[in-house]
Enzyme design. Structure first.
Site, PDB file in Angstrom:
ATOM      1  CE  LYS A  81     -85.641  -1.849   3.698  1.00 37.23           C
ATOM      2  NZ  LYS A  81     -86.052  -0.478   3.199  1.00 37.23           N
ATOM      3  CD  GLN A 125     -87.323   0.086  -0.300  1.00 36.61           C
ATOM      4  OE1 GLN A 125     -87.480   0.044   0.649  1.00 36.61           O
ATOM      5  NE2 GLN A 125     -86.063   0.882  -0.740  1.00 36.61           N
ATOM      6  CG  ASP A 148     -88.146   3.615   6.409  1.00 33.67           C
ATOM      7  OD1 ASP A 148     -86.971   3.358   6.656  1.00 33.67           O
ATOM      8  OD2 ASP A 148     -88.950   3.786   4.935  1.00 33.67           O
TER       9      ASP A 148
END
Ligand code: GUN
Length: 326
Positions: A81, A125, A148
């Protein structure tokens, strides 16, 4: 309409999907959709969007990633990422915490990032260690910085067909379908997998109304899951024009389960032992070699949905920086 991410053989002028799918039974392979090539194209578009945003005098988009513990897969995903963000001109940082960090400390960090005007996007994460409640942590990120799309407000708005930051894997599947020209209006879609972060948002995007604030795919969607008996799953998949598999089960979808000419999108991520090399290899949920002889379109693993997911996260970061949703 054929683009770089679709490899030959091509449709001939005037040839329909139906003709092509019939021909596939006498030896034509599916068009393999290259998520890698499609993601490159989207990243170019994002880079252009970042450049124009910055050239207008705005702050460069900044993504903060909180990474807890030493899960090797999580570290790999985060590195990917960060690298992709840099390639499109998005600044990023990793906030690394040991696996015994308290939930309170994590929420203090998200509070600080929420209040920091230099930070446009935040993600934690997953998975988190067992002593933490992932739902509480996801809800600790401001909805407008939640790249997200896991905050309860973003999920709620998604379910109400309102604009929201959409989970990247669901956006990736949507974008693959749209950019490839796979029809969903009035079609039968099976989504195998009902996870809140992947299967559910994919099903939500595809079954909802194409004319609502956040347009949906107008498909008839069947959601299958771990308790769907295999013979029932086959009944549903044989009716499906589009099969999307996000179950985490290698070879869950075999060629006898696929209708001629169906599009098959494989969201599976499974690391299996490869007896020919003695090493671990990444495979999806679809018996790729057999299914590609029957499908019209198919995504490979690796090189399909995975790279597209990273691209869609970057798109969310740009949307958050530009405050387009909120
Ligand atoms: N772990 C696996 N996939 C994801 C994802 O899309 N977002 C986050 N935050 N963690 C993940």
């Amino acid at each position: 309409w054929r683009r770089a991410w679709q490899r030959s053989p091509v449709f001939l002028p005037g040839e329909s999907h139906r003709q092509r799918s019939l021909e596939s039974s006498i030896g034509y392979d599916a068009i393999i959709i290259s998520g890698t090539e499609m993601a490159k194209q989207i990243q170019k578009e994002i880079q252009h969007g970042v450049d124009s945003w910055v050239s207008l005098g705005n702050r460069r988009p900044h993504l903060s990633i909180i990474l807890v513990g030493d899960n090797p897969a999580s570290h790999t995903y985060v590195r990917r990422k960060i690298k992709a963000a840099a390639a499109v001109g998005i600044c990023s940082e990793i906030i690394l915490k040991p696996k015994d960090v308290s939930q309170e400390e994590l929420l203090d960090i998200t509070d600080q990032l929420n209040a920091d005007p230099r930070v446009s996007g935040i993600l934690v994460q997953l998975p988190l260690p067992d002593h933490m409640d992932e739902r509480t942590v996801c809800n600790g990120i401001s909805p407008e910085k939640d790249v997200d799309g896991f905050h309860i407000i973003n999920i709620g708005r998604l379910c109400l067909d309102q604009h929201s930051l959409i989970p990247a894997t669901a956006s990736a599947v949507w974008e693959i379908i749209r950019r490839t020209g796979i029809e969903t209006f009035g079609k039968n879609v099976v989504v195998a997998g009902r996870s809140k972060n992947v299967g559910m948002p994919i099903a939500m995007l595809l079954h909802t109304d194409g004319e609502h604030e956040r347009p949906g795919g107008d498909a008839t969607v069947t959601i299958a899951h771990r308790y769907t008996p295999k013979e029932q799953l086959k009944i549903h998949t044989l009716l499906a024009d589009v099969i999307i598999v996000a179950a985490g089960v290698p070879k869950l979808i075999t060629s006898d389960m696929v209708k001629e000419g169906a599009a098959v999108i494989d969201v599976g991520i499974n690391y299996v032992h490869d007896p020919t090399t003695g090493k671990t290899k990444l495979v999806g949920d679809v018996d790729f070699e057999a299914v590609k002889k029957k499908a019209s379109f198919i995504t490979p693993v690796p090189g399909g949905v995975g790279p597209m997911t990273v691209a869609m996260l970057l798109k969310n970061t740009l949307l958050a920086a530009k405050k387009i949703i909120y």
